[in-house]
Write a protein that holds these residues in place. Structure first.
Motif, PDB file in Angstrom:
ATOM      1  N   ASN A 248       1.054  -1.171  -0.149  1.00  0.00           N
ATOM      2  CA  ASN A 248      -0.003  -0.058  -0.103  1.00  0.00           C
ATOM      3  C   ASN A 248       0.801   1.262   0.092  1.00  0.00           C
ATOM      4  O   ASN A 248       1.629   1.492   0.841  1.00  0.00           O
ATOM      5  CB  ASN A 248      -0.854  -0.047   1.172  1.00  0.00           C
ATOM      6  CG  ASN A 248      -1.810  -1.040   1.196  1.00  0.00           C
ATOM      7  OD1 ASN A 248      -2.106  -1.565   0.194  1.00  0.00           O
ATOM      8  ND2 ASN A 248      -2.484  -1.413   2.288  1.00  0.00           N
ATOM      9  N   PHE A 349       2.095  -1.352   4.600  1.00  0.00           N
ATOM     10  CA  PHE A 349       2.274   0.035   4.046  1.00  0.00           C
ATOM     11  C   PHE A 349       3.801   0.172   3.616  1.00  0.00           C
ATOM     12  O   PHE A 349       4.562  -0.197   4.542  1.00  0.00           O
ATOM     13  CB  PHE A 349       1.783   1.007   5.131  1.00  0.00           C
ATOM     14  CG  PHE A 349       0.036   1.044   4.980  1.00  0.00           C
ATOM     15  CD1 PHE A 349      -0.258   2.100   4.141  1.00  0.00           C
ATOM     16  CD2 PHE A 349      -0.440   0.218   5.540  1.00  0.00           C
ATOM     17  CE1 PHE A 349      -1.639   2.522   4.236  1.00  0.00           C
ATOM     18  CE2 PHE A 349      -1.968   0.407   5.344  1.00  0.00           C
ATOM     19  CZ  PHE A 349      -2.521   1.404   4.711  1.00  0.00           C
TER      20      PHE A 349
ATOM     21  N   PHE B  68     -20.212   6.289   2.057  1.00  0.00           N
ATOM     22  CA  PHE B  68     -20.754   7.128   1.365  1.00  0.00           C
ATOM     23  C   PHE B  68     -21.314   6.875   0.008  1.00  0.00           C
ATOM     24  O   PHE B  68     -22.543   7.152  -0.436  1.00  0.00           O
ATOM     25  CB  PHE B  68     -19.788   8.405   1.066  1.00  0.00           C
ATOM     26  CG  PHE B  68     -20.776   9.758   0.671  1.00  0.00           C
ATOM     27  CD1 PHE B  68     -21.392  10.534   1.221  1.00  0.00           C
ATOM     28  CD2 PHE B  68     -20.468   9.900  -0.754  1.00  0.00           C
ATOM     29  CE1 PHE B  68     -22.133  11.580   0.813  1.00  0.00           C
ATOM     30  CE2 PHE B  68     -21.258  10.735  -1.335  1.00  0.00           C
ATOM     31  CZ  PHE B  68     -21.908  11.597  -0.884  1.00  0.00           C
ATOM     32  N   PHE B 259      -6.037  -0.091   2.541  1.00  0.00           N
ATOM     33  CA  PHE B 259      -5.224   0.912   2.009  1.00  0.00           C
ATOM     34  C   PHE B 259      -5.983   2.374   2.200  1.00  0.00           C
ATOM     35  O   PHE B 259      -5.330   3.157   2.985  1.00  0.00           O
ATOM     36  CB  PHE B 259      -4.817   0.952   0.579  1.00  0.00           C
ATOM     37  CG  PHE B 259      -4.161   1.818  -0.146  1.00  0.00           C
ATOM     38  CD1 PHE B 259      -3.361   2.546   0.830  1.00  0.00           C
ATOM     39  CD2 PHE B 259      -3.801   1.938  -1.577  1.00  0.00           C
ATOM     40  CE1 PHE B 259      -2.651   3.727   0.136  1.00  0.00           C
ATOM     41  CE2 PHE B 259      -2.963   2.849  -1.948  1.00  0.00           C
ATOM     42  CZ  PHE B 259      -2.143   3.843  -1.063  1.00  0.00           C
ATOM     43  N   TYR B 260      -7.152   2.250   1.945  1.00  0.00           N
ATOM     44  CA  TYR B 260      -7.943   3.614   2.122  1.00  0.00           C
ATOM     45  C   TYR B 260      -8.876   3.703   3.374  1.00  0.00           C
ATOM     46  O   TYR B 260      -9.597   4.499   3.799  1.00  0.00           O
ATOM     47  CB  TYR B 260      -8.628   3.914   0.977  1.00  0.00           C
ATOM     48  CG  TYR B 260      -7.587   4.510  -0.167  1.00  0.00           C
ATOM     49  CD1 TYR B 260      -7.442   5.949   0.087  1.00  0.00           C
ATOM     50  CD2 TYR B 260      -7.560   4.115  -1.173  1.00  0.00           C
ATOM     51  CE1 TYR B 260      -6.538   6.556  -0.794  1.00  0.00           C
ATOM     52  CE2 TYR B 260      -6.561   4.467  -2.128  1.00  0.00           C
ATOM     53  CZ  TYR B 260      -6.300   5.820  -2.174  1.00  0.00           C
ATOM     54  OH  TYR B 260      -5.432   6.546  -2.698  1.00  0.00           O
ATOM     55  N   ARG B 262      -8.108   4.040   6.564  1.00  0.00           N
ATOM     56  CA  ARG B 262      -7.831   5.314   7.327  1.00  0.00           C
ATOM     57  C   ARG B 262      -8.417   6.641   6.836  1.00  0.00           C
ATOM     58  O   ARG B 262      -8.941   7.513   7.740  1.00  0.00           O
ATOM     59  CB  ARG B 262      -6.265   5.507   7.532  1.00  0.00           C
ATOM     60  CG  ARG B 262      -5.521   5.826   6.446  1.00  0.00           C
ATOM     61  CD  ARG B 262      -3.960   6.079   6.617  1.00  0.00           C
ATOM     62  NE  ARG B 262      -2.939   5.212   6.325  1.00  0.00           N
ATOM     63  CZ  ARG B 262      -1.718   5.337   6.141  1.00  0.00           C
ATOM     64  NH1 ARG B 262      -1.257   6.537   6.478  1.00  0.00           N
ATOM     65  NH2 ARG B 262      -0.951   4.504   5.636  1.00  0.00           N
ATOM     66  N   TYR B 263      -8.514   6.701   5.463  1.00  0.00           N
ATOM     67  CA  TYR B 263      -9.245   8.009   5.052  1.00  0.00           C
ATOM     68  C   TYR B 263     -10.765   7.912   5.529  1.00  0.00           C
ATOM     69  O   TYR B 263     -11.353   8.796   5.601  1.00  0.00           O
ATOM     70  CB  TYR B 263      -9.119   7.960   3.453  1.00  0.00           C
ATOM     71  CG  TYR B 263      -7.950   8.783   3.236  1.00  0.00           C
ATOM     72  CD1 TYR B 263      -7.970   9.742   2.371  1.00  0.00           C
ATOM     73  CD2 TYR B 263      -6.561   8.250   3.242  1.00  0.00           C
ATOM     74  CE1 TYR B 263      -6.855  10.487   1.876  1.00  0.00           C
ATOM     75  CE2 TYR B 263      -5.560   8.842   2.768  1.00  0.00           C
ATOM     76  CZ  TYR B 263      -5.702   9.990   1.929  1.00  0.00           C
ATOM     77  OH  TYR B 263      -4.666  10.591   1.711  1.00  0.00           O
ATOM     78  N   ALA B 267     -12.592  10.566   7.522  1.00  0.00           N
ATOM     79  CA  ALA B 267     -13.802  11.274   6.905  1.00  0.00           C
ATOM     80  C   ALA B 267     -14.898  11.268   8.039  1.00  0.00           C
ATOM     81  O   ALA B 267     -15.701  12.140   8.271  1.00  0.00           O
ATOM     82  CB  ALA B 267     -14.267  10.427   5.841  1.00  0.00           C
ATOM     83  N   HIS B 272     -17.663  14.597   7.513  1.00  0.00           N
ATOM     84  CA  HIS B 272     -18.187  14.816   6.002  1.00  0.00           C
ATOM     85  C   HIS B 272     -18.574  13.628   5.275  1.00  0.00           C
ATOM     86  O   HIS B 272     -17.883  12.531   5.919  1.00  0.00           O
ATOM     87  CB  HIS B 272     -17.373  15.881   5.453  1.00  0.00           C
ATOM     88  CG  HIS B 272     -15.875  15.498   5.319  1.00  0.00           C
ATOM     89  ND1 HIS B 272     -15.329  14.337   4.994  1.00  0.00           N
ATOM     90  CD2 HIS B 272     -14.631  16.058   5.934  1.00  0.00           C
ATOM     91  CE1 HIS B 272     -14.050  14.149   5.108  1.00  0.00           C
ATOM     92  NE2 HIS B 272     -13.609  15.342   5.566  1.00  0.00           N
ATOM     93  N   ALA B 273     -18.946  13.785   4.157  1.00  0.00           N
ATOM     94  CA  ALA B 273     -19.327  12.621   3.479  1.00  0.00           C
ATOM     95  C   ALA B 273     -18.087  12.184   3.088  1.00  0.00           C
ATOM     96  O   ALA B 273     -17.203  12.961   2.005  1.00  0.00           O
ATOM     97  CB  ALA B 273     -20.081  13.139   2.186  1.00  0.00           C
ATOM     98  N   GLY B 274     -17.373  11.185   3.557  1.00  0.00           N
ATOM     99  CA  GLY B 274     -16.166  10.593   3.309  1.00  0.00           C
ATOM    100  C   GLY B 274     -15.918   9.805   1.905  1.00  0.00           C
ATOM    101  O   GLY B 274     -14.707   9.630   1.484  1.00  0.00           O
ATOM    102  N   TYR B 277     -14.213   3.680   0.400  1.00  0.00           N
ATOM    103  CA  TYR B 277     -12.997   3.607  -0.283  1.00  0.00           C
ATOM    104  C   TYR B 277     -12.590   2.057  -0.673  1.00  0.00           C
ATOM    105  O   TYR B 277     -11.329   1.515  -0.701  1.00  0.00           O
ATOM    106  CB  TYR B 277     -11.725   4.209   0.651  1.00  0.00           C
ATOM    107  CG  TYR B 277     -12.046   5.560   1.032  1.00  0.00           C
ATOM    108  CD1 TYR B 277     -12.140   5.933   2.420  1.00  0.00           C
ATOM    109  CD2 TYR B 277     -12.576   6.342  -0.079  1.00  0.00           C
ATOM    110  CE1 TYR B 277     -12.644   7.127   2.654  1.00  0.00           C
ATOM    111  CE2 TYR B 277     -13.046   7.480   0.177  1.00  0.00           C
ATOM    112  CZ  TYR B 277     -13.198   7.853   1.578  1.00  0.00           C
ATOM    113  OH  TYR B 277     -13.538   9.082   2.016  1.00  0.00           O
TER     114      TYR B 277
END
Lengths: 463, 283
Positions: A248, A349, B68, B259-260, B262-263, B267, B272-274, B277
């Protein structure tokens, strides 16, 4: 008489400011700048610059019109040969083409042809409505891909009186101009504008159509198209094939740039596609795409953006201007270094990249000196993101579906240089899908030649 | 624009849409997927074609609202349209020449599994189905599978329907009893596909899985959906999404799916509208 030995500078955003925004870096000439620069042109009887232009723009004549202050007329003059002047004025490597041939360049700096082209295209952008052309009846042509080659073929054939439909895989037209080249180098509004002008010529663009999946080339012929042009570009990313490449934080430049440019991840969360960029980013490669990725990473908040390249400064394939812009913005260059493996943590990662130092040996097939690893010189670069920008190959979807189009061992289409004719009857090709990743203007040149050849092919068939 | 002709809620948060897409339906085959975008700012979301009707010119997709973007899709109503819909994408699977097949679905995995099971049945295979879910009310397509299966087993984690336990418990019994199974297809959460593949391996039964990797374009352009299969890097979007389960590096896929994550957390924290992912080939 020429009034200055050096070219008129084009204003740019301050590097310190611009790394915090995605606005265009180069700000373009003012009228005064353009008049001053146009004055420098020698008006050669046999203009060498024109020979340097893959689409043969009447450079001398358009510059003469600029010097007279006839900017709209100058734009019209360019458009006789070039359907995308605002794009070419920005992304063409003029220093290797028209400007390289400029006689003035022998003793002084050549005329800044690209900056003048950009100025007149922008000046005329909102001044002139392209006349809506009634769709012609000379025949039906399908164009696969809406990048520079496809748009050029479509525009030229529409002007010649053909009914043209472009099939685009993405939800937005423009190909690499839309997904690849960043906003700060080529604003998407300009691309959209050029595309809209081509649509006003009567060209229909069908988005979300992956030819080779939703339908094949033979089906297009069955639907009544007289010829098909394939301009699908070089969209398949190459990877290094080293350990850790699936960790990643490792991206192809294609993915990284597509998230940002096409999906507007730089406006996340307003736009819903995210992009991960760490604190320290390594970009592998040194072409224009690598520069775009490195500069994009800075704008997304990376603290350090590092170009890792296995050859030296002289061998970097990126345009001088792009390298300079990257340097001004703080991109660090670790030249003569080659990645050996990418290192990750337990969660998968990226935490670093092991590199080996290189030195240059004898020239290889490409004419550039071959890089050789220095034994025992491995070292670790601490990074959390790695972007691989070592080139792209043609996407095989369409070609797998059409085995009767001959391809090379590199996966490119074998096509005649002067006509774009392929091994399959009625199918023409041009741009990166034939040459491998090259420039926007070369793709447009191939599109122009193919449009001519398609016209001749269809007319012969009709007779 | 691609119009929604019919919307049905199959289970809490799971919605089925029938969409007018005649050209895509005409070329669709089992294993294909599409990518949708709801509006100008939306993500490109991959979804497996859960059924198609070439005559009617429609495709069916099934979506679970988990983030979302999937919620945004599930909020669409009959008569609304998708802004973009591209497909059919991916490699279709061959469904000919099988005699006895066990279809294993985990949760929403029943949706991508259905067209494969249907096609296998049409080509003469005897179908045994195991439908698993966290809890009974999350089971979907029970009727559809029951219509084409000779035997149908249900497992739930909490025991609220069928056998309490995992799909692998039911599968193990079947593999023990029956030695002439020539294919197992397992679609569901990555971890479930991993355990099914590990289970079938000693029995030497061919096992097919379908991956829900992260992707952007779905045409081999971004390489975001990289997966190691038999030691080689493949792209799920063009080389798959179906692969030989015995060759897939599932641990790598499990890591790549996060991978995503954590985003998504970030979010949520920021309210907010995250966006979601993770792609939604299956779930």
């Amino acid at each position: 008489m020429p009034s200055a030995t050096i070219r008129t500078k084009m204003p740019e955003q301050d590097p310190k400011e611009r790394i915090h925004n995605f606005n265009e870096v180069a700000l373009g000439y003012s009228k005064e700048d353009a008049l001053k620069e146009a004055e420098r042109c020698l008006r050669c009887k046999k203009p060498a610059c024109v020979k340097g232009c893959p689409v043969g723009v009447d450079i001398r004549d358009f510059i003469a019109l600029v010097a007279e202050g006839k900017f709209v007329e100058a734009a019209r003059k360019i458009k006789e040969k070039n359907n995308l002047p605002a794009v070419c004025g920005r992304v063409c490597p003029q220093e290797e083409q028209c400007e390289a041939k400029c006689i003035l360049g022998i003793k002084q700096e050549p005329v800044a042809i690209g900056r003048l082209e950009r100025f007149v295209a922008d000046y005329a952008r909102n001044m002139e409505e392209t006349k809506r052309v009634v769709t012609g009846d000379k025949g039906k042509v399908a164009v696969v891909g809406s990048g520079p080659a496809g748009l050029t073929v479509a525009a030229d054939l529409a002007k010649k009186g053909y009914q043209v439909t472009i099939f685009e895989a993405f939800h937005k037209p423009g190909g690499v101009l839309t997904y690849g080249i960043p906003e700060f180098r080529l604003p998407k509004e300009i691309v959209q504008d050029e595309v809209d002008k081509i649509k006003r010529l009567g060209v229909e663009i069908k988005l979300n159509h992956v030819i080779g999946k939703i339908k094949g080339i033979d089906q297009l012929f069955a639907e009544g198209y007289d010829a098909v042009f394939v301009g699908t570009g070089a969209g398949l990313p190459r990877f290094l094939g080293i350990e850790g490449e699936n960790l990643n934080g490792v991206y192809s430049a294609n993915e990284f740039l597509t998230r940002v440019n096409l999906m507007k991840a730089y406006k996340f969360p307003e736009f819903k596609t995210p992009v991960y960029v760490g604190k320290k980013v390594a970009v592998v490669g040194a072409g224009n795409v690598a520069m775009d990725a490195a500069r994009t990473a800075l704008r997304l908040g990376a603290e350090e953006s590092i170009i890792v390249y296995r050859r030296g400064r002289e061998e970097m394939p990126a345009r001088e201007e792009e390298i300079e812009h990257a340097r001004e913005e703080g991109v660090v260059f670790k030249l003569l270094n080659n990645p050996v493996r990418i290192i990750g943590n337990d969660e998968g990662f990226v935490t670093g990249m092991e590199c080996i130092k290189m030195e240059l040996g004898e020239p290889d097939d490409s004419g550039r000196r071959r890089p050789i690893s220095v034994e025992g010189s491995e070292w670790r670069l601490d990074v959390d993101t790695v972007i691989i920008a070592i080139g792209q190959s043609p996407n095989p979807i369409l070609l797998n579906d059409t085995p009767d189009i001959e391809t090379s061992k590199w996966g490119t289409i074998v096509a005649e240089d002067q006509t774009g004719r392929t091994s399959k009857e009625g199918v023409f090709a041009g741009g990166d899908v034939v040459t491998g990743a090259a420039t926007v203007i070369e793709a447009m040149g191939a599109g122009k030649r193919a449009a001519q050849a398609i016209d001749e092919y269809i007319q012969k068939k009709v007779m | 624009m691609y119009k929604i002709l019919k919307k049905e809620v199959l289970a809490p948060e799971i919605t089925r849409f029938k969409v007018a897409a005649p050209e895509i339906a005409a070329s669709a085959e089992p294993g294909h997927f599409i990518i949708v975008r709801v509006d100008e700012k939306a993500e490109r979301i991959p979804l497996t074609i859960a059924d198609y009707d070439k005559k009617e010119g429609t495709i069916t997709i099934i979506v679970q609202a988990v983030g979302f973007s999937s919620r945004q899709i599930c909020n669409l109503e009959t008569g609304d349209s998708f802004l973009d819909l591209v497909g059919p994408l991916g490699k279709h699977i061959s469904t000919e020449g099988y005699k006895k097949v066990i279809c294993v679905a985990g949760g929403l995995g029943a949706a991508p599994l259905y067209p494969k099971a249907k096609s296998l049945a049409e080509n003469g295979a005897e179908i045994i189905t195991i439908l698993g879910a966290r809890t009974g009310e999350l089971l979907i397509l029970e009727e559809e599978f029951s219509a084409l299966s000779k035997e149908l087993y249900i497992t739930t984690d909490d025991g609220s329907r069928g056998r309490k336990g995992f799909v692998t418990d039911a599968l193990r019994d079947l593999l023990e009893e029956d030695s002439d199974i020539d294919l197992v297809i397992a679609i569901g959460p990555m971890v479930m596909m991993k355990f099914v593949s590990e289970l079938t391996k000693p029995y030497g039964v061919k096992t097919m899985v379908s991956l829900n990797s992260l992707m952007v374009d779905g045409t081999g352009m971004c390489g975001g959906c990289r997966v190691t299969v038999g030691g080689e890097t493949k792209f799920a979007c063009v080389d798959g999404p179906a692969f030989d389960g015995h060759l897939v590096d599932f641990d790598e896929q499990l890591r790549r799916q996060r991978f995503y994550a954590r985003y998504e957390e970030e979010a949520k924290v920021h309210g907010h509208a995250g966006g979601e992912y993770q792609c939604h080939l299956q779930q």
